[in-house]
Scaffold this active site. Structure first.
Site, mmCIF file in Angstrom:
data_model
loop_
_atom_site.group_PDB
_atom_site.id
_atom_site.type_symbol
_atom_site.label_atom_id
_atom_site.label_comp_id
_atom_site.label_asym_id
_atom_site.label_seq_id
_atom_site.Cartn_x
_atom_site.Cartn_y
_atom_site.Cartn_z
ATOM 1 N N CYS A 50 42.745 10.709 -17.040
ATOM 2 C CA CYS A 50 41.924 9.854 -16.174
ATOM 3 C C CYS A 50 42.346 9.963 -14.714
ATOM 4 O O CYS A 50 41.558 9.675 -13.815
ATOM 5 C CB CYS A 50 42.000 8.402 -16.633
ATOM 6 S SG CYS A 50 43.660 7.689 -16.588
ATOM 7 N N GLU A 114 55.449 5.931 -16.482
ATOM 8 C CA GLU A 114 54.636 5.780 -17.704
ATOM 9 C C GLU A 114 54.803 7.020 -18.579
ATOM 10 O O GLU A 114 54.943 8.138 -18.097
ATOM 11 C CB GLU A 114 53.168 5.517 -17.343
ATOM 12 C CG GLU A 114 52.484 6.606 -16.524
ATOM 13 C CD GLU A 114 51.687 7.569 -17.379
ATOM 14 O OE1 GLU A 114 51.649 7.383 -18.600
ATOM 15 O OE2 GLU A 114 51.129 8.527 -16.813
ATOM 16 N N THR A 115 54.806 6.788 -19.880
ATOM 17 C CA THR A 115 55.112 7.869 -20.824
ATOM 18 C C THR A 115 53.870 8.488 -21.460
ATOM 19 O O THR A 115 53.977 9.488 -22.163
ATOM 20 C CB THR A 115 56.030 7.344 -21.947
ATOM 21 O OG1 THR A 115 55.402 6.215 -22.572
ATOM 22 C CG2 THR A 115 57.373 6.906 -21.383
ATOM 23 N N GLN A 116 52.708 7.910 -21.214
ATOM 24 C CA GLN A 116 51.480 8.432 -21.827
ATOM 25 C C GLN A 116 51.205 9.867 -21.392
ATOM 26 O O GLN A 116 50.723 10.686 -22.169
ATOM 27 C CB GLN A 116 50.302 7.531 -21.457
ATOM 28 C CG GLN A 116 49.070 7.779 -22.315
ATOM 29 C CD GLN A 116 47.960 6.781 -22.028
ATOM 30 O OE1 GLN A 116 48.114 5.885 -21.198
ATOM 31 N NE2 GLN A 116 46.841 6.935 -22.698
ATOM 32 N N GLY A 191 40.999 2.900 -28.010
ATOM 33 C CA GLY A 191 41.993 3.968 -27.878
ATOM 34 C C GLY A 191 43.306 3.429 -27.350
ATOM 35 O O GLY A 191 43.561 2.222 -27.379
ATOM 36 N N GLY A 194 42.942 0.863 -24.476
ATOM 37 C CA GLY A 194 42.459 -0.406 -24.995
ATOM 38 C C GLY A 194 43.542 -1.152 -25.747
ATOM 39 O O GLY A 194 43.695 -2.371 -25.611
#
Length: 453
Positions: A50, A114-116, A191, A194
């Protein structure tokens, strides 16, 4: 040979541009396969999230690679190069390696630590392996990027208490409403984003949560874990009539909530304000919603203020991560150096083993009475002699690879051992095969290089 990154991110392009240049998950493999066919591209991986769309490639020429990678982006999304050029970033060689490590560690994310993003890099890496769009260099580099990220998470506090974009969306809601205990929040999309939003809302004592997802079972599973309600996508308009807050993060390619839909819903809401946060890219919520009375619309770029607070708190930890990254870049370059001497070492070994095999044949002809055991012993010990004799020359040739006059030394080395033709069968010179020599010529100023067109 060079390493090149071409792309854009949340710092160089607003969300209305990023959403036009976002690869859908189901087309990413096809895109990598197609990019590999472009001129100058030897290996490639695409990372699309994103907040960023980036093409990583090993190219034979920087200028050619840069041009064709930019044209690939423009053509894939039906845009002109003039449309996308103002938003593109270019990283070359050392700068490209540093950038990948920073991205993987979460250091280049909107939300520091952030680890995403690490999971997203690994997903792209795995897909590139399946599509066979990568070779020796990127197999090694992306494995190291994952290792570097894990090391940074283990040795520093960069990932401790790191907020997410979903967290920032909830914080924005808290800043506007204060107490959320009497609010009804509608989560659109079940997902990862969310899920994180529901988690954060639950932690702040939200009054009521409703989850809507295209696949109802996923909505039901997520809502059930946090004592919420689940509805199907067909019930979206009804759910909007009851909600105070909407947080949307689906993977849809078009708008899920339109201006016309909300204008209809608003007639039944009797003027109650509706706070909407769109953290999806491409966006789920029609930007024209901001024109509707009583609607307060925010997108992912509006979360930057909240993210800035997180950045200040994590700056000291980020500096620790930078030091680890610098050391890992040196490690990668040391490995990369050895690639250029691989054909030289292989040619030397091959010549030595050929001599050993011919010697064994000669011995067996002259001593036909030798038993099988004796032949095996002779073969073993003559190979041992070869290995011992080659040990120092091979160590020395590896040292040459990192030196400024490596090309001249390697040329002399191949002449001394008479292996030039075997080492470079197509008549290639060493500077065409040695990636790190190119690194030194193209990026002499240090670790970071962002090229401009």
């Amino acid at each position: 040979m060079h390493i090149l990154v071409v792309g854009l991110d949340y710092k160089s392009a607003p969300v209305d541009i990023r959403e036009k240049l976002t690869f859908q998950p189901d087309e990413l493999g096809q895109a990598m396969a197609q990019l590999k066919e472009e001129k100058s591209i030897l290996e490639n991986i695409i990372v699309s999230t994103c907040n960023r769309t980036e093409l990583y490639a090993v190219v034979d020429q920087l200028h050619t690679g840069r041009y064709y990678m930019k044209m690939f982006l423009a053509n894939w999304f039906g845009l002109s190069k003039e449309d996308i050029s103002p938003y593109l970033k270019f990283y070359e060689n050392d700068g490209a390696v540093e950038h990948l490590f920073r991205v993987s560690c979460g250091l280049d994310s909107m939300v520091i630590g952030e680890t995403q993003i690490l999971g997203q890099v690994r997903t792209s890496f795995k897909l590139a392996q399946e599509e066979k769009t990568i070779g020796t260099v990127f197999n090694y580099l992306f494995k190291q990027a994952v290792t570097v990220a894990k090391r940074c998470h283990a040795e520093t506090d960069i990932a401790s208490n790191a907020v997410s974009v979903s967290y920032a969306a909830v914080e924005l809601a808290r800043k506007i409403f204060g107490d959320l205990s009497d609010k009804h929040v509608l989560i659109l999309g079940a997902g990862k984003m969310g899920e994180l939003a529901v988690q954060n809302l639950h932690g702040h004592g939200i009054g009521q949560v409703t989850v809507i997802n295209r696949t109802f079972s996923k909505a039901k599973e997520l809502a059930g874990r946090f004592s919420g309600a689940a509805k199907s996508l067909n019930e979206l308009q009804c759910a909007l009539m009851e909600a105070d807050i909407l947080i949307s993060s689906t993977g849809a390619s078009g708008y899920v909530v339109t201006k016309e839909m909300i204008e209809h819903v608003n007639k039944l809401r009797k003027g109650c304000p509706l706070f909407m946060v769109d953290i999806a890219v491409p966006r789920d919520l029609d930007p024209a919603l901001s024109e509707v009375e009583g609607v307060f619309l925010y997108d992912i770029d509006d979360l930057e203020g909240i993210v800035e607070e997180n950045l200040k708190e994590r700056q000291a930890v980020a500096e620790e991560v930078e030091l680890i990254i610098e050391a890992e870049i040196v490690s990668f370059k040391q490995w990369l150096n050895t690639l250029g001497v691989v054909p030289v070492i292989s040619a030397l070994r091959e010549k030595a083993l050929t001599i050993q095999a011919e010697t064994m044949q000669s011995i067996e002809r002259k001593l036909p009475h030798l038993s099988t055991r004796e032949k095996k012993l002779l073969n073993k010990h003559t190979k041992s002699i070869i290995n011992q004799l080659l040990r120092d020359p091979i160590l020395k040739v590896k040292e040459f690879a990192s030196e400024a006059d490596a090309e001249e030394k390697l040329a002399l080395f191949t002449q001394i051992f008479d292996i030039e033709e075997a080492a470079f069968p197509d008549g290639e010179r060493q500077d065409e095969r040695q990636p790190v020599h190119a690194f030194k010529r193209q990026n002499p100023q240090g670790l970071t290089s962002i090229a401009s067109e």
